[in-house]
Write a protein that holds these residues in place. Structure first.
Motif, short mmCIF file in Angstrom:
data_model
loop_
_atom_site.label_atom_id
_atom_site.label_comp_id
_atom_site.label_asym_id
_atom_site.label_seq_id
_atom_site.Cartn_x
_atom_site.Cartn_y
_atom_site.Cartn_z
N TRP A 1 -1.43 5.78 5.11
CA TRP A 1 -1.48 4.58 5.94
C TRP A 1 -1.63 4.94 7.42
O TRP A 1 -2.45 4.35 8.13
CB TRP A 1 -0.22 3.75 5.72
CG TRP A 1 -0.18 2.50 6.55
CD1 TRP A 1 -0.79 1.31 6.27
CD2 TRP A 1 0.49 2.33 7.80
NE1 TRP A 1 -0.54 0.40 7.28
CE2 TRP A 1 0.24 1.00 8.23
CE3 TRP A 1 1.27 3.16 8.60
CZ2 TRP A 1 0.75 0.49 9.42
CZ3 TRP A 1 1.77 2.66 9.79
CH2 TRP A 1 1.51 1.35 10.19
N LEU A 2 -0.87 5.93 7.86
CA LEU A 2 -0.96 6.35 9.26
C LEU A 2 -2.36 6.83 9.60
O LEU A 2 -2.87 6.58 10.70
CB LEU A 2 0.05 7.47 9.53
CG LEU A 2 1.53 7.06 9.59
CD1 LEU A 2 2.43 8.28 9.52
CD2 LEU A 2 1.82 6.25 10.86
N LEU A 3 -2.99 7.52 8.65
CA LEU A 3 -4.33 8.07 8.87
C LEU A 3 -5.44 7.07 8.54
O LEU A 3 -6.62 7.41 8.63
CB LEU A 3 -4.50 9.33 8.01
CG LEU A 3 -3.61 10.52 8.40
CD1 LEU A 3 -3.54 11.52 7.26
CD2 LEU A 3 -4.14 11.17 9.67
N VAL A 19 -7.52 5.10 2.33
CA VAL A 19 -7.24 4.25 1.18
C VAL A 19 -6.20 4.92 0.29
O VAL A 19 -5.96 6.14 0.38
CB VAL A 19 -8.52 3.97 0.36
CG1 VAL A 19 -9.53 3.22 1.20
CG2 VAL A 19 -9.12 5.26 -0.19
N GLY A 20 -5.57 4.12 -0.58
CA GLY A 20 -4.47 4.63 -1.39
C GLY A 20 -4.84 5.75 -2.33
O GLY A 20 -3.98 6.53 -2.73
N THR A 55 0.83 -1.21 0.00
CA THR A 55 0.00 0.00 0.00
C THR A 55 0.86 1.26 0.00
O THR A 55 0.41 2.32 -0.42
CB THR A 55 -0.94 0.04 1.22
OG1 THR A 55 -0.17 0.17 2.42
CG2 THR A 55 -1.76 -1.23 1.32
N ILE A 56 2.10 1.13 0.48
CA ILE A 56 3.00 2.28 0.52
C ILE A 56 3.87 2.35 -0.73
O ILE A 56 4.22 3.43 -1.20
CB ILE A 56 3.87 2.22 1.80
CG1 ILE A 56 2.96 2.30 3.04
CG2 ILE A 56 4.91 3.33 1.83
CD1 ILE A 56 3.67 2.11 4.35
N TYR A 57 4.19 1.19 -1.28
CA TYR A 57 5.00 1.11 -2.50
C TYR A 57 4.23 0.37 -3.60
O TYR A 57 4.66 -0.68 -4.06
CB TYR A 57 6.30 0.38 -2.23
CG TYR A 57 7.20 1.04 -1.21
CD1 TYR A 57 8.09 2.04 -1.60
CD2 TYR A 57 7.18 0.65 0.12
CE1 TYR A 57 8.93 2.64 -0.67
CE2 TYR A 57 8.01 1.25 1.05
CZ TYR A 57 8.88 2.24 0.65
OH TYR A 57 9.70 2.83 1.58
N PRO A 58 3.08 0.88 -4.04
CA PRO A 58 2.28 0.14 -5.03
C PRO A 58 2.98 -0.03 -6.38
O PRO A 58 2.70 -0.97 -7.11
CB PRO A 58 1.01 0.99 -5.17
CG PRO A 58 1.42 2.35 -4.75
CD PRO A 58 2.44 2.15 -3.67
N ALA A 59 3.90 0.88 -6.70
CA ALA A 59 4.61 0.80 -7.98
C ALA A 59 5.93 0.05 -7.86
O ALA A 59 6.69 -0.02 -8.82
CB ALA A 59 4.85 2.21 -8.53
N GLY A 60 6.22 -0.48 -6.68
CA GLY A 60 7.46 -1.22 -6.49
C GLY A 60 8.52 -0.39 -5.78
O GLY A 60 8.24 0.65 -5.19
N VAL A 61 9.74 -0.86 -5.88
CA VAL A 61 10.87 -0.30 -5.13
C VAL A 61 11.12 1.16 -5.51
O VAL A 61 11.06 1.54 -6.67
CB VAL A 61 12.14 -1.12 -5.41
CG1 VAL A 61 13.36 -0.46 -4.80
CG2 VAL A 61 11.97 -2.54 -4.88
N GLU A 62 11.39 1.98 -4.49
CA GLU A 62 11.86 3.35 -4.70
C GLU A 62 13.31 3.43 -4.22
O GLU A 62 13.67 2.81 -3.22
CB GLU A 62 11.03 4.36 -3.89
CG GLU A 62 9.67 4.63 -4.49
CD GLU A 62 8.93 5.72 -3.74
OE1 GLU A 62 8.00 6.28 -4.31
OE2 GLU A 62 9.29 6.01 -2.58
N HIS A 63 14.12 4.19 -4.94
CA HIS A 63 15.53 4.32 -4.60
C HIS A 63 15.84 5.76 -4.20
O HIS A 63 15.30 6.71 -4.76
CB HIS A 63 16.42 3.94 -5.79
CG HIS A 63 16.32 2.50 -6.17
ND1 HIS A 63 17.18 1.54 -5.71
CD2 HIS A 63 15.45 1.86 -6.98
CE1 HIS A 63 16.86 0.37 -6.21
NE2 HIS A 63 15.80 0.53 -6.99
#
Length: 265
Positions: free
Chosen positions: A142-144, A147-148, A63-71
């Protein structure tokens, strides 16, 4: 004598070896005495619990990384922290000579109130403040418990941010990412008594009593490390302990399973 321990808030332990083993496991969880549980049943229960935790970790972080890995690259003196609680999940992590090192954790209290403890200030430090824009917004959702797709920036939310420089960091983050919002960003600590706010945000080295008051009102808490080693008492409030500093290594989100690294220089 063998003992079995169930921590409050953990997923239920199940057995797949038949009703006798299942009943013995339930008795063991009630009494703490696992003498009547077969090794096979204990192994099956452990595997089941580990899989449940891994599935929960993967689903939550998706739910926090729906598009996959962030760098991104975190600045010097970003904090490594070790989780001492099964309620925590890794948020920001790095690879170092084959080891996984966790900088940031998310979790929830027993009443379901959520929190995030970040190993660096993702609101002001470049380039993390822009590289992680999408996941930081999703973290706030997510903290609140939104929904995404929720447009939280245009909800009339009140954020309690007592520290002057922490408010400046948040303002910098809005500006760096070209974001507008309808939030009220307040420094009024009286809100801790009234509960008339939606989220507490600030440096982890602020008084832990403020964070506890926020939790007491059922409000989510987001704290971050700026520079100095966090106080042991504050970290313990989140089921964490100090590990060490790191910096200028490539950072990435490590998906798929909970990570419990222990790292010392």
């Amino acid at each position: 004598m063998n003992y079995i321990l169930k921590v409050s808030g953990e997923a239920p332990v199940t057995a797949t070896n038949g009703s006798d083993d299942a009943a013995a496991l339930e008795d063991a969880l009630a009494s703490g005495d696992a003498d009547n549980v077969s090794a096979k049943a204990l192994l099956a229960a452990g595997i089941s619990l580990a899989q449940t935790e891994a599935d929960n970790c993967k689903a939550t972080l998706a739910t926090i990384y729906p598009a996959g890995v962030e760098h991104s690259v975190f600045p010097d003196r970003s904090a490594y922290m070790v989780s001492t609680s099964s309620r925590n999940l890794p948020l920001h992590a790095a690879g170092n000579n084959g080891s996984a090192l966790v900088y940031s954790w998310i979790g929830d209290k027993e009443d379901g109130t959520r929190y995030a403890v970040l190993g660096t200030n993702v609101f002001s430090f470049t380039t993390a403040n822009t590289d992680l824009k999408a996941s930081t917004l999703n973290l706030l959702r997510w903290l609140l418990k939104r929904v995404g797709s929720a447009d939280i920036l245009h909800e009339k939310l009140t954020l309690l941010v007592p520290g002057y420089w922490d408010r400046a960091s948040l303002s910098d983050w809005f500006a760096a990412n070209g974001l507008s919002h309808q939030w009220t960003v307040s420094s009024d600590l009286a809100l801790l008594n009234s509960g008339a706010f939606d989220l507490y945000l600030g440096d982890i080295n602020r008084d832990v009593a403020e964070m506890r008051q926020a939790f007491g009102k059922g409000k989510p808490v987001l704290v971050f490390n700026n520079w100095y080693e966090p106080a042991e008492e504050t970290l313990a409030e989140f089921g964490l302990s100090w590990s060490w500093y790191g910096g200028y290594r490539r950072r990435f989100f490590l998906s798929g399973r909970p990570v419990r690294p222990i790292f010392q220089y």
